[in-house]
Design a protein around this motif. Sequence first.
Motif, PDB file in Angstrom:
ATOM      1  N   SER A 506       0.851  -1.190   0.000  1.00 63.98           N
ATOM      2  CA  SER A 506       0.000   0.000   0.000  1.00 63.98           C
ATOM      3  C   SER A 506       0.881   1.232   0.000  1.00 63.98           C
ATOM      4  CB  SER A 506      -0.928   0.008   1.218  1.00 63.98           C
ATOM      5  OG  SER A 506      -0.182   0.034   2.421  1.00 63.98           O
ATOM      6  N   VAL A 507       0.276   2.396  -0.212  1.00 65.67           N
ATOM      7  CA  VAL A 507       1.020   3.648  -0.215  1.00 65.67           C
ATOM      8  C   VAL A 507       0.411   4.593   0.814  1.00 65.67           C
ATOM      9  CG1 VAL A 507       1.717   3.457  -2.629  1.00 65.67           C
ATOM     10  CG2 VAL A 507      -0.410   4.621  -2.069  1.00 65.67           C
ATOM     11  N   THR A 508       1.208   5.574   1.245  1.00 67.96           N
ATOM     12  CA  THR A 508       0.733   6.563   2.222  1.00 67.96           C
ATOM     13  C   THR A 508       1.133   7.959   1.755  1.00 67.96           C
ATOM     14  OG1 THR A 508       2.741   6.203   3.502  1.00 67.96           O
ATOM     15  CG2 THR A 508       0.772   5.004   4.197  1.00 67.96           C
ATOM     16  N   PRO A 509       0.479   8.466   0.713  1.00 71.25           N
ATOM     17  CA  PRO A 509       0.846   9.796   0.208  1.00 71.25           C
ATOM     18  C   PRO A 509       0.427  10.902   1.168  1.00 71.25           C
ATOM     19  CG  PRO A 509      -1.103   8.962  -0.935  1.00 71.25           C
ATOM     20  CD  PRO A 509      -0.606   7.851  -0.062  1.00 71.25           C
ATOM     21  N   ASP A 510       1.130  12.015   1.083  1.00 69.63           N
ATOM     22  CA  ASP A 510       0.802  13.183   1.898  1.00 69.63           C
ATOM     23  C   ASP A 510      -0.424  13.895   1.349  1.00 69.63           C
ATOM     24  OD1 ASP A 510       3.006  12.794   3.546  1.00 69.63           O
ATOM     25  OD2 ASP A 510       4.317  13.982   2.243  1.00 69.63           O
ATOM     26  N   TYR A 511      -1.198  14.511   2.247  1.00 73.80           N
ATOM     27  CA  TYR A 511      -2.311  15.354   1.814  1.00 73.80           C
ATOM     28  C   TYR A 511      -2.554  16.423   2.873  1.00 73.80           C
ATOM     29  CZ  TYR A 511      -5.248  12.525   4.945  1.00 73.80           C
ATOM     30  OH  TYR A 511      -5.786  11.887   6.029  1.00 73.80           O
ATOM     31  N   ASP A 512      -3.305  17.437   2.499  1.00 72.79           N
ATOM     32  CA  ASP A 512      -3.540  18.603   3.348  1.00 72.79           C
ATOM     33  C   ASP A 512      -4.630  18.271   4.372  1.00 72.79           C
ATOM     34  OD1 ASP A 512      -4.077  21.023   4.497  1.00 72.79           O
ATOM     35  OD2 ASP A 512      -4.117  22.144   2.614  1.00 72.79           O
ATOM     36  N   LEU A 513      -4.268  18.215   5.646  1.00 73.57           N
ATOM     37  CA  LEU A 513      -5.242  17.866   6.682  1.00 73.57           C
ATOM     38  C   LEU A 513      -6.386  18.870   6.748  1.00 73.57           C
ATOM     39  CD1 LEU A 513      -2.850  16.734   9.568  1.00 73.57           C
ATOM     40  CD2 LEU A 513      -4.016  15.324   7.873  1.00 73.57           C
ATOM     41  N   ASP A 514      -6.144  20.114   6.296  1.00 77.46           N
ATOM     42  CA  ASP A 514      -7.206  21.121   6.341  1.00 77.46           C
ATOM     43  C   ASP A 514      -8.350  20.786   5.386  1.00 77.46           C
ATOM     44  OD1 ASP A 514      -5.780  22.542   8.206  1.00 77.46           O
ATOM     45  OD2 ASP A 514      -4.832  23.860   6.729  1.00 77.46           O
ATOM     46  N   CYS A 515      -8.126  19.882   4.467  1.00 79.09           N
ATOM     47  CA  CYS A 515      -9.173  19.531   3.508  1.00 79.09           C
ATOM     48  C   CYS A 515     -10.186  18.555   4.092  1.00 79.09           C
ATOM     49  CB  CYS A 515      -8.560  18.904   2.253  1.00 79.09           C
ATOM     50  SG  CYS A 515      -7.579  20.059   1.291  1.00 79.09           S
ATOM     51  N   ARG A 516      -9.868  17.934   5.215  1.00 82.43           N
ATOM     52  CA  ARG A 516     -10.753  16.894   5.725  1.00 82.43           C
ATOM     53  C   ARG A 516     -12.151  17.409   6.099  1.00 82.43           C
ATOM     54  NH1 ARG A 516      -7.548  13.431  10.056  1.00 82.43           N
ATOM     55  NH2 ARG A 516      -7.161  15.514  10.871  1.00 82.43           N
ATOM     56  N   PRO A 517     -12.267  18.558   6.750  1.00 83.24           N
ATOM     57  CA  PRO A 517     -13.629  19.051   7.012  1.00 83.24           C
ATOM     58  C   PRO A 517     -14.429  19.293   5.726  1.00 83.24           C
ATOM     59  CG  PRO A 517     -12.032  20.195   8.382  1.00 83.24           C
ATOM     60  CD  PRO A 517     -11.248  19.411   7.387  1.00 83.24           C
ATOM     61  N   TYR A 518     -13.735  19.694   4.659  1.00 77.08           N
ATOM     62  CA  TYR A 518     -14.422  19.915   3.387  1.00 77.08           C
ATOM     63  C   TYR A 518     -14.998  18.601   2.872  1.00 77.08           C
ATOM     64  CZ  TYR A 518     -15.235  21.681  -1.324  1.00 77.08           C
ATOM     65  OH  TYR A 518     -15.835  22.046  -2.511  1.00 77.08           O
ATOM     66  N   PHE A 519     -14.202  17.536   2.947  1.00 67.07           N
ATOM     67  CA  PHE A 519     -14.703  16.228   2.516  1.00 67.07           C
ATOM     68  C   PHE A 519     -15.935  15.841   3.326  1.00 67.07           C
ATOM     69  CE2 PHE A 519      -9.969  14.989   1.796  1.00 67.07           C
ATOM     70  CZ  PHE A 519      -9.916  15.791   0.670  1.00 67.07           C
ATOM     71  N   LYS A 520     -15.875  16.022   4.635  1.00 65.37           N
ATOM     72  CA  LYS A 520     -16.980  15.645   5.516  1.00 65.37           C
ATOM     73  C   LYS A 520     -18.246  16.406   5.143  1.00 65.37           C
ATOM     74  CE  LYS A 520     -18.252  15.533  10.435  1.00 65.37           C
ATOM     75  NZ  LYS A 520     -19.424  16.422  10.370  1.00 65.37           N
ATOM     76  N   ASP A 521     -18.127  17.716   4.928  1.00 71.14           N
ATOM     77  CA  ASP A 521     -19.304  18.518   4.573  1.00 71.14           C
ATOM     78  C   ASP A 521     -19.911  18.028   3.264  1.00 71.14           C
ATOM     79  OD1 ASP A 521     -18.893  20.002   6.836  1.00 71.14           O
ATOM     80  OD2 ASP A 521     -17.917  21.684   5.805  1.00 71.14           O
ATOM     81  N   TRP A 522     -19.055  17.695   2.301  1.00 66.87           N
ATOM     82  CA  TRP A 522     -19.571  17.255   0.996  1.00 66.87           C
ATOM     83  C   TRP A 522     -20.320  15.943   1.133  1.00 66.87           C
ATOM     84  CZ3 TRP A 522     -19.337  13.186  -2.345  1.00 66.87           C
ATOM     85  CH2 TRP A 522     -19.733  13.418  -3.667  1.00 66.87           C
ATOM     86  N   PHE A 523     -19.771  14.983   1.885  1.00 68.35           N
ATOM     87  CA  PHE A 523     -20.431  13.697   2.046  1.00 68.35           C
ATOM     88  C   PHE A 523     -21.784  13.853   2.735  1.00 68.35           C
ATOM     89  CE2 PHE A 523     -16.028  11.788   1.834  1.00 68.35           C
ATOM     90  CZ  PHE A 523     -16.245  11.169   0.613  1.00 68.35           C
TER      91      PHE A 523
END
Length: 542
Positions: A506-523
């Motif tokens: 598997s892989v573990t790429p970096d991503y912006d933690l600040d984007c997580r609330p945006y994902f939650k709101d969209w779902f």
Amino acid sequence: MTLLRIQGGTIYDPAHGIDGEVSDLWVEDGRIIATPTSPDVKPDRTLDAHGLVVMPAGVDMHCHIAGPKVNTARKMIPEEKRRSEPIHKTDLTRSGTIGSVPSTFSTGYLYAGLGYTTAFDAAIPPLTARHAHEEFADTPLLDKGFYVMMGNNHFLMERIKANEQKLVKDYIAWLLNATRGYACKLVNPGGVETWKQNGEKTSGLDQTIGHFDITPRAIIRDIARAADELQLPHAVHIHCNNLGLPGNYETTLETMKALEGSRGHLTHIQFHSYGGDPDDQSTFCSRVPELVDYVNNHENITVDVGQVMFGETTSMTGDGPLGHFLHKVTGNKWFSGDIEMEAGCGIVPIVYKNKSLIHSLQWAVGLEWYLMMEDPWRIAMSTDHPNGGSFLAYPEIIALLMDSRLREEMLQQVPAGLHSICTLPELTREYTLSEITIITRAAPARMLGLTQKGHLGPGADADITLYQPQDDKRKMFELPRYVLSAGEVIVDDGEIRKVTQGNLQSVTPDYDLDCRPYFKDWFEKHYTIAFDNFEISDEEPL
């Protein structure tokens, strides 16, 4: 620490320029090491390899061996299970069934029996990743991973429409982390969603996808770019639009161009290399030369073949509309699965017949790709198991590639009309053992970015296969003399000697933690059931 010496084998290790040299290999604690320089170093065990061919163990970069679609396919053809010889329980092994879609335990045993120790499932929707991991846990003797389906993902398509490339990249990274997946997979990008909306097929890469107001070309371009920006070890893995249809080579060529220089791996390329009129099956023909020429001249592109082999098998794909098309063409039973807002699925039993001109052309087109590709490092062996045939057909494919006379014999058994619609009868190239080592081991490992696989240099996983040389290459590759995984003999002359679990890739790429609330709101906004307790955690992936 344990020290193993594999003594006097004829080694094929193309990654290090070794082409049939008699030498020793040394293994310590599951890894290959440099030959000790001190005469005082004594191995704990010696494996006599005199007269044997020694290669890295096989790597299958594209197959379907785990997840709900595979489990459904196993249940669709009970008559096939009754006809095939089962694997019986022993002191070391569990019982299992074979057929075109073997059970989990059988899959691991059969791959190891061919000399393969690594395999990647090619199409897992994010919402079914947990099931795939459960099946992986039930599949022994293999290191394994999977590609995460993203080509019809609603969130990604909306972000692409909004030209939010950073969110595209961060969401892809989060998906790979959360699912513990390995690479981005596009299946009929945009086309599955179009079919689910209105029952229509996409006509090409520039047709607008309803509601999302983007094109398949934009999906390919932006996700390929994101994979490169994330520095993923494997390129975006693409199942092109219009699979299996006459004339689809034009779509395939446009898909290559849509990458705009980004890395791209086009999978089961055989199914995407046809000329002709989509409405007239009689115009079916090969257009491999044009596509091979483009790939030969664009180093950002790699392919695997998806070789069709004659006989009974099962078509199993994340391309829902293709499954429906095959059902209509064959009249066979059909399963269609919809993963809400993410993907589709189609499963249809199929029989490839050597008396069928279309099936014979599909068989010939795959061989054309192998024989016309200039650089074997950018093409990998696959049958798209089980779509074109079982992975158990790999020894037969190897024999066809190494023996032009065998191909001539097969050409005598197919419709005479094949000679006028493809170039296979004109091709006389014969693969060497070194080239076979490349396309079955070294090249797929390199394409996947698995630096510890596919070679026999210091630091490599001690996944090694030893074969008894034979003139009959099919028999030679059907029954390795020894197969080692992490330095342990797991197969000895066709008998399982040790059962290991294998490791997840598997892989573990970096991503912006600040984007997580945006994902939650969209779902919460788009899914029919609100995620009241929805949390995105780095510590607790799916």
